[in-house]
Write an enzyme that holds these catalytic residues in place. Structure first.
Site, mmCIF file in Angstrom:
data_model
loop_
_atom_site.group_PDB
_atom_site.id
_atom_site.type_symbol
_atom_site.label_atom_id
_atom_site.label_comp_id
_atom_site.label_asym_id
_atom_site.label_seq_id
_atom_site.Cartn_x
_atom_site.Cartn_y
_atom_site.Cartn_z
ATOM 1 N N LYS A 116 5.270 -47.494 38.170
ATOM 2 C CA LYS A 116 3.717 -46.797 37.877
ATOM 3 C C LYS A 116 2.997 -46.403 38.166
ATOM 4 O O LYS A 116 3.300 -46.141 39.897
ATOM 5 C CB LYS A 116 3.165 -48.710 37.310
ATOM 6 C CG LYS A 116 3.048 -49.574 38.300
ATOM 7 C CD LYS A 116 2.869 -50.618 37.476
ATOM 8 C CE LYS A 116 3.066 -51.203 36.347
ATOM 9 N NZ LYS A 116 3.076 -53.081 36.044
ATOM 10 N N LYS A 169 10.005 -48.076 29.414
ATOM 11 C CA LYS A 169 9.317 -48.999 29.163
ATOM 12 C C LYS A 169 8.176 -48.441 28.280
ATOM 13 O O LYS A 169 7.212 -47.966 28.427
ATOM 14 C CB LYS A 169 8.638 -50.174 29.941
ATOM 15 C CG LYS A 169 10.096 -50.857 30.874
ATOM 16 C CD LYS A 169 9.089 -51.968 31.663
ATOM 17 C CE LYS A 169 7.949 -51.950 32.417
ATOM 18 N NZ LYS A 169 8.982 -51.567 33.745
#
Lengths: 251, 84
Positions: A27, A85
């Protein structure tokens, strides 16, 4: 239960894997609270490890634009991510469902799992209730669900959703043939509760960063190894989390 | 105790492998749409998954008819009850 560690670059990913992480979740903390990282970084991390080390990609809280999200999901597939995700905050149920269905289509031909994500504290942001994630995941034929938090002020997942409710959501996800992941500022002291809930994946960052700081700190292999070891003690039964719960109830 | 009729074995779920989806998702896939009387074997490598299987069987009204330890692996045989 697999251990997922959020990383920002290859150096952190190497620390996570050295410490025993099963999944490195790439991320970008510089882009909002849960933003996406750049394709070269994801590619570098993916290429650094064998396939048994899962590399997941976080898209964060996505915009209400199905085409834009589907293209980003396609990118994760093309980069060889194990999973991608897709998180929702200020999205209504039908829009989130449409985005997930388009994401599902975008992953055709790739060996990349689609994970629907909501946030336990989304009510603070006027967002989609976290408990919708199981229905969203099942209806869109996602491979798994994730419940995370947006708030990074010291509170964590259990400050927003109680153990019983999380247990019900995790069970419902599993019974709908999906994987279930929990994260959200989880710490070592949450492991007994997490073990009782037994999600398929537990996600951490701050707990395994230097100084326990998810933003200014960096993932440290020693901290990952310590957390992994404590997790394994609960999985093996060396620490009996059910007896501990009964003992606490009896006090 | 009367002898149980033979069960149709739907398959084995090996939840000791490195897979995100755990044992319950696998058992649901094997037994969810199967006719009553069908059985499945679950191989789990930790006590939390073993607990999960028992809790799931309780919720579903299924039965764990055999549980044995094979080294570090626990093998559970589950039967989808005829009245579940």
């Amino acid at each position: 239960m697999m251990l997922m560690v959020s990383v920002q670059d290859l150096r952190e990913a190497e620390q996570a894997v050295r410490g025993g992480a099963d999944i490195v979740d790439v991320k970008n903390l510089k882009e909002t609270i849960v933003g996406s990282n750049f394709p070269p970084v994801i590619k570098e991390v993916r290429n650094a490890f064998p396939r048994n080390i899962h590399v997941s990609v976080t898209l964060g809280a996505v915009p209400n634009q199905a085409g834009t999200v589907a293209l980003a999901v396609y990118g994760a597939g093309a980069l060889g991510a194990t999973s991608v995700k897709v998180g929702f905050v200020n999205t209504d149920y039908d829009t989130a469902l449409r985005i997930l269905k388009e994401s599902r289509k975008a992953l055709e031909g790739f060996d990349t799992k689609l994970i629907a994500a909501t946030f336990a504290d989304s009510h603070l942001y006027g967002g989609l209730p976290a408990e919708h994630v199981v229905a969203l995941g099942a209806e869109s034929k996602s491979d798994g669900i994730l419940i995370d938090t947006l708030t990074k002020d010291g509170r964590n997942l259990f400050d927003f959703v109680p153990e019983k409710k999380l247990g019900e959501l995790v069970s419902a996800a599993k019974e709908n043939r999906m994987s279930a992941a929990l994260s959200g500022s989880l710490r070592l002291e949450n492991l007994n509760t997490l073990a009782r809930i037994n999600p398929d994946i537990v996600g951490v960052r701050g707990a395994v960063c230097t100084n326990g700081d998810r933003e200014s700190g960096h993932v440290a292999a020693e901290a990952v190894a310590r957390l992994k070891s404590e997790l394994q003690k609960r999985m093996s039964g060396e620490i009996d989390v059910y007896a501990l719960a009964k003992g606490a109830a009896a006090v | 105790m009367s002898e149980s009729p033979p069960h149709n074995l739907a398959g084995t779920i090996d939840a000791t492998s490195h897979n995100c989806k755990g044992v319950i998702a696998g058992l649901e896939a094997l037994l969810g749409d199967a006719p009553p009387g069908t059985s499945a074997v679950a191989l789990v490598g930790d006590v939390l998954s073993r607990h999960d299987v028992h809790a799931w069987c309780d919720r579903r009204g299924y039965r764990v008819t055999l549980e044995e330890r094979r080294g570090n692996v626990i093998a559970l045989t589950i039967v989808k009850s005829r009245d579940s």
